[in-house]
Design an enzyme around this catalytic site. Structure first.
Site, PDB file in Angstrom:
ATOM      1  N   SER A  68      18.992 -83.590 109.979  1.00 57.86           N
ATOM      2  CA  SER A  68      18.063 -82.606 109.956  1.00 57.86           C
ATOM      3  C   SER A  68      16.756 -83.083 109.230  1.00 57.86           C
ATOM      4  O   SER A  68      15.641 -82.478 109.144  1.00 57.86           O
ATOM      5  CB  SER A  68      18.629 -81.583 108.937  1.00 57.86           C
TER       6      SER A  68
ATOM      7  N   HIS B 116      19.206 -81.049 116.849  1.00 54.84           N
ATOM      8  CA  HIS B 116      19.149 -80.495 115.352  1.00 54.84           C
ATOM      9  C   HIS B 116      19.505 -78.852 115.360  1.00 54.84           C
ATOM     10  O   HIS B 116      18.574 -77.942 115.835  1.00 54.84           O
ATOM     11  CB  HIS B 116      17.873 -80.599 114.567  1.00 54.84           C
TER      12      HIS B 116
ATOM     13  N   GLU C  49      16.550 -77.467 117.478  1.00 49.79           N
ATOM     14  CA  GLU C  49      15.456 -78.321 117.585  1.00 49.79           C
ATOM     15  C   GLU C  49      15.567 -79.617 118.405  1.00 49.79           C
ATOM     16  O   GLU C  49      16.408 -80.440 117.911  1.00 49.79           O
ATOM     17  CB  GLU C  49      15.191 -78.693 115.863  1.00 49.79           C
TER      18      GLU C  49
ATOM     19  N   ASN D 287      12.246 -78.358 108.879  1.00 51.91           N
ATOM     20  CA  ASN D 287      12.564 -78.638 107.451  1.00 51.91           C
ATOM     21  C   ASN D 287      11.108 -79.030 106.647  1.00 51.91           C
ATOM     22  O   ASN D 287      10.886 -78.887 105.468  1.00 51.91           O
ATOM     23  CB  ASN D 287      13.470 -79.734 107.329  1.00 51.91           C
TER      24      ASN D 287
END
Ligand SMILES: CCCCCCCCC[C@H](O)CC(=O)SCCNC(=O)CCNC(=O)[C@H](O)C(C)(C)COP(=O)(O)OP(=O)(O)OC[C@H]1O[C@@H](n2cnc3c(N)ncnc32)[C@H](O)[C@@H]1OP(=O)(O)O
Length: 725
Positions: free
Chosen positions: A428, A449, A461, A499
Site C-alpha cells: 500500500s 493495491h 489501485e 494513501n
C-alpha cells in the site's frame, strides 16, 4: 445517423398493423433529446396512419433502454442546452401523446429498462420482457429523481411500499420478480419477444387483453392514512441515511403529491421538482462521479493502443493474512482458480479458514447457496512452496510491509513463474522499483493495491512503474473488471494516490488535537461532512500498528510535510492499539460500540509536551466548517501534488480514488471536484495563512499556488506535466 445527433428511433409498420418503434442509441439506448424527439414524431405518425392499429416500443441490440441520456443533465447544468419546458417530455409526450393515445402500445423489454427506460415502458399499456431483463429506477443515485412519471406510475403498478424500496435503494428487480409484482405482464424467451408483444398489442385492440393506463390504476395504492404513515416512515429513514442530500426528500414530495392530490398533479410536481434537482450541487457531484467512474478504464497510451487482455487462467497469492485471504476470496468469487501460499501449515490453514469464513458469511446472509460455496471453495488450493507456481499467469504478493522480504519474494518468483506471468504486489505504500530491485522482470512488475476487506471494497489501485508494460496494465484492468472492482491506474511513488491523500487527513487531525481541538468534535464534524467515520475512529479501526507503519514511510519520504505526532506511539506503549485491544482514541464494549475516553487527555498532553506545541485558543474553538477545512485542505494540497507529478493522469481519477479508497462522500463529487466547488483561490489562501502560523505541514504546493493565484480550476488537465504514466 447524423454525427451531430445522439441516437434515433426507427419505425417499421408490419402487415399486421403493428408499428414497431426501436430505440437506437448505443451502447445502452439511452434516451437522448434526439431519441425522445424522434420517438415523438414516430408516434405522431403511427397515430395518424390508418394502416397502424397498435404500437410496440423496443430497444435495439437486446437492450430496451438505460434511461435518460445522463450527459443531457450536464448540458443543462453547463448551460450548453436549453432546458425544455417543464413537463414537456413527461406530460406532453409520455403521458398525453403516448399513454393517452387512442391506439394501444406495448413495451417489448430485453436486457435493461432503467430510469427513463422503465418509465417509458410504464406509460405503455402492457409490458412483455425476457427473463434476463433488469427493471429499475436508479435515478436517486445520480442525484436526480424519476422524472418521466416514475414517481406516479411505479406505486400504482407495484404498490407504494415496493415502489419506495425500488426508488430509494436504486436497486433493479429481475423480470420474474417484476412479473409477480405486476410490473411486467408476461415473461417470454428473447426469440418470442417481438411476436408476443405484437400479438398482445393487437389483443388489446380486440379487447382480448385489458387496455391499462398505469397512471389511472388505484387498486395497488393503500388508503390515504396508511400511505401517509408509510411516507412519513420513508422520510425519517431517508433523513437518517442521506442527511446531506435534498433530492430523495424532494422525490418523496412528488410521490406524496400524486397520492394525496391525484396523478396529474403528481406528474406536475414531479416535473417541477425534477427540474429543480438538476442544479443541486449534490446532483452535479453524483453525475460527475458516474462518468468519472467509467472513465478510469480509459488510460491514455495504454487502452488506446488496440491491446487485447490476455487470458488469466490461474492466479497465485502469497500470504494468507487479512489482505491475501480477501484477495483470494474476490478472485474465486469470479471463478479464478487460486493458489494460496503460506510459510507453514498453521498459517496456511488460517488463511484458507479466512477465505472460508468470508464465503460462509454470504451463505449465512442467504446470498450464496451451499452448493455454490463448495464449488467456489474448490477453486482454492493451498501451497507451502513455489513448485505449483510454474503455470500461473499472475501472482499477487500480499505479505507484511517489509521491503527486504518482498525483494526476496520477487527474486524467487522470477525463478519459478513462467516468463509471461504478471508479478503484482499488494503493497500500500512501498515503492515498486525497490520491491523489484533484485529481478530483471521490471516490465511485468505492477502494483495491485486492494483495500481491506479486499472482497468487499470496490477500489483496485493499479500501480505502474516507468517499466511496467502496457500489456500488463491492460491485463490487470481486465481482471479488475471481472472481479467487479473499479480500477484506478496510478504512477509509482510512496503511498501511490490513495494513501498519499489519506495521510494528511489523519495528520491534520493529530495536529489539531495537539493544539487543543477536541478529537470527538473533529470526528463528529467529519462524519457530518459525509465520511463514514472520523479520523480518530478510523485509526482505531485500522489499528495503531498499521498507522505507525504507514506514518514511518511518510516520515522517511516526505519529512518536510509530515507532522510528527506522538499521540499514537504513546498510546501503543500503554498497550492501547485501537479497536482490537478495545482501547484507542475510544473505549469499546463487547458489541464494538465506541465511547469517548476521558483518559485520552493525558496522552494528548504528553504528546503536546514532546512536540513543544502550545494550546492555541483559536483551534480550541473551531467551528465545524473550520474543522473540515483544516482536515481536508491538506488532502486537497496532496492531491494537487499527486496530480502535478503525473501520478494520476486525470483529476477525475483522484475523485474516484478518494471516494472509493477514503470514503469521501460521492455527492461531493470527489476531492478535486469538491475543491473546485470551493475555489482554488480560497483553498490556497487558507493553507498559505496556516502555513505561516503553524508550519510547513500546511504549505501549499507549487501547483496549488500557481492555480490558486489565478483562481484556476484544480482539475483542469496538467499541461506539460512530467507524467509518470
Ligand atoms: C429538466 C429537463 C430535462 C429533461 C427531463 C429529465 C428527466 C429525467 C428522467 C429520468 O427519470 C432520468 C433518468 O433516466 S437518469 C438515468 C437512469 N439510468 C441509470 O442510472 C443507468 C445508468 N447506467 C448504468 O447503470 C450502467 O451504465 C448500465 C446501463 C447498467 C450498463 O452497465 P455496463 O457495466 O454494462 O456498462 P457501463 O460501462 O456502465 O456503460 C457503458 C457506457 O454507456 C454509458 N451509459 C450508460 N448509461 C447511460 C445513460 N443513461 N446515459 C448516458 N450514457 C450512459 C456509460 O457512460 C458508458 O459509456 P462509455 O463511454 O464509458 O463506454
Amino acid at each position: 445517423m447524423d454525427s451531430r445527433t445522439k441516437g434515433k428511433t426507427v419505425m417499421e409498420v408490419g402487415g399486421d398493423g403493428v408499428a414497431v418503434i426501436t430505440l437506437i442509441n448505443p451502447p445502452v439506448n439511452s434516451l437522448s433529446f434526439d431519441v425522445l424527439y424522434n420517438l415523438k414524431s414516430n408516434y405522431e405518425e403511427a397515430l395518424s396512419r390508418n394502416d397502424v392499429k397498435a404500437i410496440v416500443i423496443t430497444g435495439a441490440k437486446g437492450k430496451f433502454s438505460g434511461g435518460f441520456d445522463i450527459s443531457g443533465f450536464g448540458e443543462i447544468q453547463k448551460g450548453t442546452r436549453k432546458e425544455p419546458k417543464v413537463g414537456y417530455i413527461s406530460i406532453d409526450i409520455i403521458t398525453d401523446l403516448l399513454e393517452a393515445a387512442r391506439k394501444p402500445s406495448v413495451a417489448a423489454i430485453d436486457g435493461l429498462a432503467l430510469g427513463g427506460g422503465l418509465e417509458l415502458s410504464m406509460a405503455c399499456h402492457a409490458r412483455i420482457s425476457t427473463p434476463g431483463a433488469q427493471l429499475g429506477l436508479p435515478e436517486l443515485q445520480l442525484g436526480v429523481i424519476p422524472g418521466f412519471g416514475g414517481t406516479q406510475r411505479l406505486p400504482r403498478l407495484v404498490g407504494l411500499t415496493k415502489a419506495l424500496e425500488m426508488i430509494l435503494t436504486s436497486k433493479p428487480v429481475r423480470a420474474e420478480e417484476g412479473h409477480s409484482l405486476g410490473l411486467i405482464d408476461a415473461v417470454v424467451p428473447s426469440a418470442e419477444l417481438l411476436t408476443t408483444a405484437r400479438r398482445w398489442a393487437l389483443d388489446i385492440v380486440e379487447r382480448r387483453k385489458p387496455w391499462i393506463s398505469s397512471l389511472l390504476k388505484t387498486d395497488k395504492l393503500p388508503p390515504l392514512g396508511e400511505a401517509r404513515e408509510i411516507l412519513k416512515f420513508a422520510r425519517g429513514q431517508t433523513r437518517k441515511q442521506a442527511p446531506n442530500m435534498k433530492h430523495p426528500l424532494m422525490c418523496l414530495d412528488a410521490l406524496e403529491t400524486g397520492i394525496v392530490s391525484g396523478p396529474r398533479v403528481g406528474l406536475e410536481k414531479e416535473a417541477e421538482v425534477g427540474s429543480q434537482v438538476i442544479s443541486l450541487d449534490t446532483t452535479k457531484g453524483l453525475i460527475h462521479v458516474f462518468f468519472s467512474q467509467r472513465g478510469t478504464v480509459k488510460v491514455p497510451g495504454v487502452t488506446d493502443r488496440g491491446l487485447m487482455p490476455r487470458k488469466i487462467k490461474k492466479v497465485a497469492i502469497i500470504g494468507g493474512g487479512l489482505m491475501g485471504s480477501g484477495i483470494a476470496t474476490a478472485l474465486i468469487l469470479s471463478s479464478y482458480p487460486v493458489i494460496l501460499k503460506e510459510v507453514n501449515e498453521k498459517f496456511l490453514e488460517a488463511g484458507i479458514g479466512r477465505v472460508k469464513a468470508n464465503l460462509q458469511s454470504r451463505v449465512r446472509k442467504g446470498s450464496m447457496s451451499k452448493e455454490k460455496f463448495e464449488k467456489t471453495m474448490s477453486l482454492l488450493k493451498g501451497s507451502l512452496d513455489y513448485e505449483s507456481f510454474r503455470d500461473v499467469d499472475m501472482v499477487i504478493e500480499a505479505v507484511i510491509e517489509n521491503i527486504s522480504l518482498k525483494q526476496q519474494i520477487f527474486a524467487d518468483l522470477e525463478k519459478y513463474c513462467p516468463q509471461h506471468c504478471i508479478l503484482a504486489s499488494n503493497t500500500s505504500t512501498i515503492d515498486l522499483n525497490k520491491i523489484g530491485e533484485r529481478t530483471k522482470s521490471q516490465d511485468r512488475i505492477v502494483g495491485a493495491h486492494f483495500f481491506s476487506p479486499a472482497h468487499v471494497m470496490p477500489l483496485l489501485e493499479i500501480v505502474r512503474t516507468n517499466h511496467t508494460s502496457a500489456q500488463v496494465i491492460v491485463d490487470l484492468l481486465d481482471v479488475g473488471k471481472k472481479i467487479k472492482k473499479t480500477p484506478v491506474v496510478v504512477g509509482n511513488c510512496t503511498g501511490f494516490a490513495v494513501n498519499r491523500m489519506f495521510f494528511p487527513y489523519t495528520q491534520a487531525a493529530m495536529f489539531l488535537v495537539e493544539r487543543g481541538a477536541d478529537p470527538y468534535l473533529i470526528d463528529s464534524a467529519v462524519s457530518k461532512f459525509g465520511m463514514p467515520m472520523g479520523p480518530f475512529r478510523l485509526c482505531d479501526l485500522v489499528g495503531f500498528g498499521v498507522a505507525i507503519a504507514t506514518a514511518t514511510q511518510f516520515i522517511e519520504n516526505f519529512p518536510e510535510r509530515t507532522y510528527k505526532s506522538m499521540i499514537i506511539p504513546l498510546m501503543q506503549e500503554d498497550k492501547r492499539a485501537g479497536e482490537a485491544t478495545r482501547k484507542g482514541f475510544y473505549l469499546y464494549d463487547d458489541k464494538r460500540k465506541a465511547k469517548p475516553d476521558p483518559e485520552l487527555k493525558k496522552y494528548i498532553e504528553k504528546a503536546r509536551s514532546i512536540s513543544g506545541g502550545n494550546v492555541d485558543p483559536k483551534l480550541v474553538k473551531l467551528s465545524e466548517k473550520e474543522i473540515i477545512e483544516m482536515t481536508f485542505f491538506p488532502v486537497v494540497n496532496e492531491a494537487c501534488r499527486v496530480f502535478a507529478e503525473g501520478i494520476a493522469v486525470k483529476a477525475a481519477d483522484l475523485d474516484i480514488a478518494a471516494i472509493m479508497g477514503m470514503g469521501f462522500p460521492p455527492y461531493r463529487g470527489g476531492i478535486m471536484f469538491w475543491a473546485d466547488s470551493i475555489g482554488s483561490k480560497y483553498i490556497y489562501s487558507r493553507l498559505d495563512e496556516w502555513s505561516k502560523t503553524y508550519g510547513d505541514f500546511f504549505k501549499p504546493c507549487a501547483f496549488l499556488a500557481e492555480r490558486g493565484s489565478k483562481g484556476a480550476p484544480l482539475s483542469a488537465p496538467v499541461e506539460q506535466a512530467r507524467s509518470r504514466l
